[in-house]
Design a protein around this motif. Sequence first.
Motif, mmCIF file in Angstrom:
data_model
loop_
_atom_site.group_PDB
_atom_site.id
_atom_site.type_symbol
_atom_site.label_atom_id
_atom_site.label_comp_id
_atom_site.label_asym_id
_atom_site.label_seq_id
_atom_site.Cartn_x
_atom_site.Cartn_y
_atom_site.Cartn_z
ATOM 1 N N SER A 22 0.671 -1.219 -0.158
ATOM 2 C CA SER A 22 -0.012 -0.018 0.089
ATOM 3 C C SER A 22 1.008 1.357 0.065
ATOM 4 O O SER A 22 0.527 2.261 0.133
ATOM 5 C CB SER A 22 -1.130 -0.024 1.298
ATOM 6 N N HIS A 23 2.162 0.959 -0.045
ATOM 7 C CA HIS A 23 2.857 2.251 -0.075
ATOM 8 C C HIS A 23 4.157 2.091 -0.966
ATOM 9 O O HIS A 23 4.822 1.047 -1.077
ATOM 10 C CB HIS A 23 3.587 2.868 1.158
ATOM 11 N N PRO A 24 4.364 3.153 -1.893
ATOM 12 C CA PRO A 24 5.453 2.747 -3.036
ATOM 13 C C PRO A 24 7.031 2.668 -2.304
ATOM 14 O O PRO A 24 7.728 1.937 -2.821
ATOM 15 C CB PRO A 24 5.621 3.906 -4.068
ATOM 16 N N LEU A 25 7.235 3.215 -1.444
ATOM 17 C CA LEU A 25 8.459 3.320 -0.833
ATOM 18 C C LEU A 25 8.736 1.750 -0.074
ATOM 19 O O LEU A 25 9.877 1.277 -0.299
ATOM 20 C CB LEU A 25 8.900 4.179 0.418
ATOM 21 N N ALA A 26 7.727 1.247 0.463
ATOM 22 C CA ALA A 26 7.584 -0.042 0.967
ATOM 23 C C ALA A 26 7.957 -1.182 -0.069
ATOM 24 O O ALA A 26 8.657 -2.050 -0.044
ATOM 25 C CB ALA A 26 6.408 -0.378 1.729
ATOM 26 N N ALA A 27 7.231 -0.829 -1.216
ATOM 27 C CA ALA A 27 7.360 -1.878 -2.335
ATOM 28 C C ALA A 27 8.792 -1.759 -3.015
ATOM 29 O O ALA A 27 9.183 -2.891 -3.169
ATOM 30 C CB ALA A 27 6.281 -1.439 -3.545
ATOM 31 N N ILE A 45 9.343 -8.673 5.660
ATOM 32 C CA ILE A 45 9.735 -8.000 6.853
ATOM 33 C C ILE A 45 10.360 -6.729 6.776
ATOM 34 O O ILE A 45 9.676 -5.835 7.511
ATOM 35 C CB ILE A 45 10.679 -9.057 7.984
ATOM 36 N N GLY A 46 11.285 -6.505 5.813
ATOM 37 C CA GLY A 46 11.743 -5.099 5.866
ATOM 38 C C GLY A 46 10.771 -4.266 5.363
ATOM 39 O O GLY A 46 10.697 -3.074 5.837
ATOM 40 N N ALA A 47 9.990 -4.479 4.222
ATOM 41 C CA ALA A 47 8.996 -3.561 3.847
ATOM 42 C C ALA A 47 7.819 -3.152 4.689
ATOM 43 O O ALA A 47 7.389 -2.331 4.999
ATOM 44 C CB ALA A 47 8.398 -4.011 2.358
ATOM 45 N N LEU A 51 6.084 0.007 6.530
ATOM 46 C CA LEU A 51 4.816 0.665 6.286
ATOM 47 C C LEU A 51 4.447 1.009 7.575
ATOM 48 O O LEU A 51 3.468 1.902 7.749
ATOM 49 C CB LEU A 51 3.824 -0.935 6.034
ATOM 50 N N GLY A 52 5.101 0.887 9.166
ATOM 51 C CA GLY A 52 4.566 1.198 10.303
ATOM 52 C C GLY A 52 5.059 2.726 10.299
ATOM 53 O O GLY A 52 4.549 3.321 11.099
ATOM 54 N N LEU A 53 6.067 3.036 9.169
ATOM 55 C CA LEU A 53 6.528 4.417 9.485
ATOM 56 C C LEU A 53 5.762 5.275 8.158
ATOM 57 O O LEU A 53 5.628 6.335 8.261
ATOM 58 C CB LEU A 53 8.031 4.473 9.119
ATOM 59 N N GLN A 129 17.046 -15.001 4.807
ATOM 60 C CA GLN A 129 18.449 -15.315 4.317
ATOM 61 C C GLN A 129 19.404 -14.357 4.694
ATOM 62 O O GLN A 129 20.491 -14.188 4.926
ATOM 63 C CB GLN A 129 18.487 -15.273 2.715
ATOM 64 N N LEU A 130 18.996 -13.043 4.788
ATOM 65 C CA LEU A 130 19.994 -11.776 5.146
ATOM 66 C C LEU A 130 20.239 -11.701 6.788
ATOM 67 O O LEU A 130 21.210 -11.046 6.857
ATOM 68 C CB LEU A 130 18.993 -10.365 4.457
ATOM 69 N N GLY A 131 19.156 -11.862 7.473
ATOM 70 C CA GLY A 131 19.372 -11.458 8.898
ATOM 71 C C GLY A 131 18.901 -10.308 9.101
ATOM 72 O O GLY A 131 18.531 -9.169 8.129
ATOM 73 N N LEU A 132 18.413 -9.799 10.608
ATOM 74 C CA LEU A 132 17.705 -8.696 10.872
ATOM 75 C C LEU A 132 18.554 -7.388 10.485
ATOM 76 O O LEU A 132 17.681 -6.380 10.227
ATOM 77 C CB LEU A 132 17.187 -8.854 12.194
ATOM 78 N N ALA A 133 19.663 -7.512 10.761
ATOM 79 C CA ALA A 133 20.609 -5.919 10.606
ATOM 80 C C ALA A 133 20.398 -5.717 9.127
ATOM 81 O O ALA A 133 20.092 -4.335 8.902
ATOM 82 C CB ALA A 133 22.152 -6.305 10.808
ATOM 83 N N ASP A 134 20.443 -6.376 7.899
ATOM 84 C CA ASP A 134 20.372 -5.874 6.766
ATOM 85 C C ASP A 134 18.569 -5.901 6.488
ATOM 86 O O ASP A 134 18.568 -4.830 5.822
ATOM 87 C CB ASP A 134 20.724 -6.959 5.718
ATOM 88 N N THR A 135 18.005 -6.562 7.125
ATOM 89 C CA THR A 135 16.366 -6.670 6.578
ATOM 90 C C THR A 135 16.005 -5.276 7.265
ATOM 91 O O THR A 135 14.984 -4.607 6.532
ATOM 92 C CB THR A 135 15.665 -7.623 7.259
ATOM 93 N N LEU A 136 16.311 -4.906 8.369
ATOM 94 C CA LEU A 136 15.649 -3.635 9.014
ATOM 95 C C LEU A 136 16.524 -2.360 8.868
ATOM 96 O O LEU A 136 16.032 -1.232 9.011
ATOM 97 C CB LEU A 136 15.722 -3.859 10.451
#
Length: 524
Positions: A22-27, A45-47, A51-53, A129-136
């Motif tokens: 629902s938001h282009p930045l997240a996509a 997860i990352g996107a 979306l919460g922001l 595969q990436l881990g939370l550091a890269d995902t977030l």
Amino acid sequence: MRDFQAPGRSAVFATNGMCATSHPLAAKVALDLLQQGGNAVDAAIGAGVLLGLCEPHMTGLGGDCFVLLKPAGEERVITLNGSGRAPAAADAGALRAKGLDAVPVYGVEAVTLPGAVDAFCKLSTDWGQLGLADTLAPAIHYAETGVPVAPRVAYDWAEASNLQGAARAHYLNSGAPLCAGQIFRAPGQAEVLRRIARDGRAGFYEGEVAQDLIDSLRAMGGVHTLDDLAATGCTYGDPIRSAYRGLELLEHAPNGTGAVASLILNILSHFDMASPDPFGPERTHLEAEATKLAYDARNRFIADPDHTTRLAHLLAPNTAAQLAALIDPKRVLPDVAPLTEAIHRDTVYITVVDRDRMAVSLIYSIFHSFGSGLASDKFGILFQNRGAGFTLAEGHPNEMAGGKRPMHTIIPAMLGEGGRITMPFGVMGGAYQPVGHARLLTNMRDHGMTLQSAIDAPRAFAENGTLALETGYPTGTAQALADLGHKVIASPGPRGGAQAIRIHDSGVLEGASDPRKDGCALGY
């Protein structure tokens, strides 16, 4: 094919990977994570956290999620219930003793423990595969530098009136809602996300962040404890399955209301849904009547998984046949009394399919606009008001009690056909969601609409004694429905928001995104 001289949007086609949300930045972030070597779980997860922001009134770290996941190279689907529970000291009897007949929608009594962060951490560990550091990392960047407010977000922000205390400082601009183009920053959330990226779930459910959450709730009169927060944990499961004219619908089991979508379709399968005008009175009437019957069943049976005892009955073919027999094409059924006062439309949904055809269908919410309207003092985490989904009716399976999960409206889904998963999808919009799922399927299967046109098409929803019609319904349809006895009203706003990715036999991905939101489908 759509009319290219009329307003609209085309579906998006790609081969390697796709996200619809629902938001282009997240996509865009989802695609970036896929191209960095992440899979659909990392991207979702990352996107999803971003979306919460981008849409802070819709969701956030203080909320819940449900997930359907199709692993790469397989056609099985697993579910993850990331919904939180009521604090151990929650007591419906105590609220009844105060003279209440419903959980206060914007009171601290409605705040259930946040389950989404635990679910994201579990998904990342087990399937990412990436881990939370890269995902977030993208969400941390945007929390610090800010996100420009999108038009639909600004429209919703302007309607929010429930912000209280610390939430006003964190989510208003000098006491006023943010407008389109203004920058929303959340430095407190950036710090929380850094701790989750470094320490996993402990960065949220333990230490300073946990203390901020619980101290803030206790100061507002909540009975929540650090032990309640520490006990929060997601659970894997299996989807519930139903069939509709050659399609297999996979939904999340209770405490979500996916079974209600299945029941609506099971009821409608007893009628000729293909012959009537898709925007005419006959089809709209049948859908409205099936909705009333299915939501009455929802109000009786859907609850915490450990307290939902009639699920098989709800999904049984004979149940649908008996309910279908109650529908008269020329008469309106009585209205369904609402289970709670908790009517809302605030949720985000994201679906991602990667190059290996792992598919994720994820929905994430804080329930009402800005949740409970309450936030933690230091970090500005909004508290969801999911506890308003409980009833105070004594002995009801969904009666509020310590440690229980409330009935949830949010439902991710997938479609299957010929033994193959063909479409992860979701339709946001609070209580509308089961109807939205059913309508999307009937638009496609019975009326031959393309995926994007099925999403674009006008919607109707029978609730609270009215039948609300979106712009796009012919005047004659509204009049014919009123003549039948429906109390027809114009929909007070856009109804829901759908996102979907179709996985074609050829391997091509087709993405569609609802124009009622700011988002889009993107692929590469």
